[in-house]
Structures are given as C-alpha cells and as structure tokens.
Design an enzyme around this catalytic site. Structure first.
Site, mmCIF file in Angstrom:
data_model
loop_
_atom_site.group_PDB
_atom_site.id
_atom_site.type_symbol
_atom_site.label_atom_id
_atom_site.label_comp_id
_atom_site.label_asym_id
_atom_site.label_seq_id
_atom_site.Cartn_x
_atom_site.Cartn_y
_atom_site.Cartn_z
ATOM 1 N N HIS A 82 45.214 37.885 43.488
ATOM 2 C CA HIS A 82 43.879 37.512 43.939
ATOM 3 C C HIS A 82 43.853 37.367 45.453
ATOM 4 O O HIS A 82 44.788 36.854 46.046
ATOM 5 C CB HIS A 82 43.440 36.199 43.296
ATOM 6 N N ASP A 161 33.556 28.370 37.240
ATOM 7 C CA ASP A 161 33.742 29.086 38.498
ATOM 8 C C ASP A 161 32.676 30.157 38.674
ATOM 9 O O ASP A 161 32.181 30.364 39.770
ATOM 10 C CB ASP A 161 35.135 29.713 38.599
ATOM 11 N N ARG A 168 27.862 28.782 45.641
ATOM 12 C CA ARG A 168 28.493 28.636 46.964
ATOM 13 C C ARG A 168 28.112 29.793 47.880
ATOM 14 O O ARG A 168 27.932 29.623 49.083
ATOM 15 C CB ARG A 168 30.024 28.580 46.820
ATOM 16 N N SER A 183 38.588 27.527 42.865
ATOM 17 C CA SER A 183 37.902 28.708 42.344
ATOM 18 C C SER A 183 38.924 29.768 41.932
ATOM 19 O O SER A 183 38.890 30.299 40.815
ATOM 20 C CB SER A 183 36.964 29.258 43.424
ATOM 21 N N LYS A 187 40.559 30.450 37.713
ATOM 22 C CA LYS A 187 40.449 31.770 37.077
ATOM 23 C C LYS A 187 41.820 32.286 36.667
ATOM 24 O O LYS A 187 42.005 32.850 35.594
ATOM 25 C CB LYS A 187 39.874 32.794 38.062
#
Ligand code: URA
Ligand code: CA
Length: 435
Positions: A82, A161, A168, A183, A187
């Site tokens: 990520h 999320d 956001r 966040s 995930k």
C-alpha cells in the site's frame, strides 16, 4: 456516550478511550452518526493528533467494522502493498502482476483517489468492464485461482475506512498521521495479508512533506502491523516529482502496460523491482535479495508479469484486449501540447501542483459524489534535469471540452521550473527502509 462529548474532548486535546473510539467507528459505520459530526471529529484529530494507543485502537475498530478475510482459506503466505498516496504512482498496476507471476498470492485492497493523489481503483475502473467489488469469498476464490485480486473497499471489509476515506477527501483532513495510519492498516489487517509492504511517500506530491514526518508515519504503521502479527516493512520513497510520466486514470493504466512491456519510466520500474523483491522475501519463497531481484527482473523481461495483468483483468471482467492494444482504453477528445517558453534545464516538477492540475481536468473529485473523468490527465515529456529548448513540448494535457484547461495550464506554469543553470542533484528514489 454521546458523539458530541467525544468531539469536544478531542477538540480540547484529551486522549480518547478505547470505548469512545469504538463507539464512533461503530456508530458511523451503521449510519447512526452523521457526516457532519464525523467531519468535526476528523478535524479535531487532525489538529490535536492521537497517541500510539489511540491510533492502534482506531485501526482495530476500523478493521473490525466489517468482516476479516480468513487467511487460512488462502493457499500460501499472502502479501499486500500500500502507498500513502502519490502523483503518477502507478506502482500497484505493475507490481501486483509481477509478484503474483512469481507464485506469491497477493491480496490487494486498494483505494480511490484522495485529494490530488490518484487511486488504484479509479485507475482500474478506466478499463472497460473492470470490476472491483467482491464478496470476501469471491476475493479468496480469485486469489486462490490466479494469485491475485485487486478489490475496492466494500460493505464487507473495513467499511468504516471506505466511508471515512471519502469524507476526509473533501474535508481537508487527509494529511494526518493517525488518520492515514489507521486508514491504511485497517484495510491491510482486514484483507488478510500475512505480510505488508508500505510505500511511504515524501516530498512535494506526498501528504508527508518532510522526511521526519514520513519516518514517523512509517514507524507508526510498522509498529501497528508487527503488533498485530503481520510482517510489515516500510519504504520511504521520493515524491518530489511524479513517479511515472502519466498522471490520470486511463493514462496511468496505459503506462503500467507499457512498463510491463519493458518500456515506460525507469524510476517507476526501479520502484517496482525494489518492492517486488522485498515482497518475495517477505513471502519466504526466496532466500536472498539477489535471487528475488532476478525473479522479478526476469518476469518483467519474459512478459510473465504482462500476462498476469491480462489474467487479472480477465478474472475481474475487464477487457483483456487492452493489454495488447492500449488504444482500447478510453481517451480524452482533445490533447493540448504544453510547450516551453524558454531554453534551459528542468529544475523542478512540483508533484502536488501536477496532481492538482489533473484534478482540475476532472481526474479526481472535489466533492464525495463527483464522478471522475477516466480519460483526462497529463503526460510528461520531460523529467527533472532534462534539457529543454524553447517551443519544445514538456507535457501533453488530455482534456475534454476545455474543462479545467486554463487552471491546469496555470498550475503547470508554476509547477515546472526551467533554469539556465546546471542540473541539480536528483533526489534518490528510496530514502530509507524501516522493518
Ligand atoms: N491511502 C489510504 O488508504 N489512506 C490514507 O489515508 C492515505 C492513503
Ligand atoms: Ca495462507
């Protein structure tokens, strides 16, 4: 417990309890806490911060806002990657096929664009037919079949999320270490990764503008992952110029395909090889880095990575023909050349401004409900330190009906700095690896 009191306590700089954090996440996920109260709390967290314990609690509450993928049902050790968000960061689309083609199961849960940064899900949806919504069973089935599945947040997995991310994005509360860490890690925890590679971006086009802040974020996420029994490694990488040459959804898919064909930006390729090697080591299918690198480089050369991308597209109901023929990807009606008004060297390509220019063209969202235009964006024809002569094309602007063109050109005017002086030192791609 009342949401009002939780907001007021964080506003006043107090530490929130595990129960208060859970109350907020459960209430917001179920739709019992409205967006305006959630927004107020996000802003309070943004301004006041959260300590390590609060951030870990927030992550766990978000991971448990839906189901967790049962890694036991997936053959082998799963890996995930990520990015904290960048501009022209097409890494996932190149990296996931490369790693999967080496026999490692990749469970990839991706996001949409956030602020001026692009999102993998938005990019993939520019491929005609491509589907990113899966049930956990469907996700597992795909991974077991072809070693990879790239899915969006769903009501099933880390739904908190999904909702907070969108909120956001439009309330100026993205650039916060506890909010980014929770966040991303929620995930990753929910989607069943045994190992997690994090790409923490730093620089003008990243949410973290300086190395110290980026390190803080990286350390925070690595700690959360390791404490929850996931092998976690963070790379801190440069985002002072766009990573690839393309910025915009279908344009980035095209660049990913070209990269898997051995063309495309060398910096993007370098990032994919470094991350891919690390992921093979985390999955323990090789014993050293040289071996891992050789496999990734080989799968780039022999087109195994490219073929895997085709398989992924097919398995997710997209048109696999785009791999052979990227012209099948949607494209804007108009392409405008952005030319240099002088001769010299490119001294700066401010990544944030380039990202914002793409946003104006329609590549991202201003409001939660906004539809993105998958066809627009910017393709750079020059990189940092390149020589450019007056009248030469620096970038191509992909635009529809002139939307945002004026603003995009104005942003490019300030983002791209040309000077007669000698080129400066180019920032390294990788600053640091935190394990
Ligand atoms: N990526 C995420 O998934 N979340 C963030 O907050 C930032 C980047
Ligand atoms: Ca497993």
């Amino acid at each position: 417990m009342r949401m009002y009191d939780i907001i007021a306590r964080k506003r006043d700089g107090c530490e929130l309890s595990t129960e208060e954090i859970k109350y907020f996440i459960e209430g917001y996920t179920k739709g019992m806490i409205p967006d305006y109260q959630a927004s107020a709390l996000l802003m309070a967290v943004y301004l006041r911060g959260m300590n390590e314990r609060e951030t870990a609690d927030l992550t766990i509450a978000m991971a448990d806002s839906g189901k967790r993928v049962d890694t036991g049902k997936i053959k082998g050790k799963t890996v995930d990657k990520h990015s904290t968000g960048g501009v022209g960061d097409t890494t996932t689309l190149v990296l996931i096929p490369l790693v999967a083609s080496a026999g490692v199961p990749v469970v990839k849960m991706s996001g949409r664009g956030l602020g001026y940064t692009g999102g993998t899900i938005d990019k993939l949806e520019s491929i005609p037919g491509f589907k990113t919504n899966f049930t956990t069973d469907g996700f597992i089935k795909n991974v077991n079949k072809i070693n990879a599945c790239i899915m969006a947040q769903s009501p099933d997995i880390a739904p908190a999320d999904g909702k907070l991310y969108a909120l956001r994005d439009v309330t100026a509360t993205v650039e916060s270490i506890p909010l980014i860490a929770s966040s991303i890690m929620s995930k990753k925890i929910a989607s069943g990764a045994d190992s997690i590679l994090l790409d923490v971006k730093v620089g003008s086009g990243a949410f973290m503008k300086d190395l110290k802040e980026a390190e803080k974020l990286a350390n925070c996420m690595v700690k959360i992952g390791n404490n929850l029994g996931r092998k976690t490694v963070a790379f801190i990488t440069d985002m002072n110029q766009p990573l690839g040459l393309s910025i915009g959804n279908s344009l980035e898919v095209r660049e990913a395909i070209m990269t898997l064909k051995g063309e495309g930006s060398s910096r993007l390729k370098e990032a994919c090889i470094a991350f891919g090697s690390c992921m093979l080591m985390m999955a323990e299918i090789v014993s050293n880095e040289a071996e891992a690198r050789a496999i990734i480089e080989n799968n780039l050369r022999n087109k195994k990575g490219l073929n895997k991308l085709k398989e992924i597209i097919m398995a997710q109901k997209g048109n696999p023909e785009v791999v052979e023929n990227p012209d099948l990807l949607p494209i804007s009606r108009q392409i405008v050349e952005y030319k240099s008004d002088r001769t010299g060297y490119i001294n700066d390509i401010n990544a944030e401004d380039i990202g914002k220019a793409a946003l104006y063209l329609g590549a991202g969202r201003e409001k939660k409900e906004d539809k993105i235009d998958p066809t627009v964006g910017i393709v750079l024809n020059k990189r940092l330190n390149d020589r450019v002569i007056q009248g030469e094309t620096i970038a191509y602007i992909y635009v529809n009906n002139g939307r945002g063109l004026k603003e995009a050109v104005e942003l490019l005017n300030t983002a791209i700095v040309i000077d007669e002086t000698c080129p400066k030192v180019i920032p390294p791609l990788i600053y640091k690896i935190i394990a």
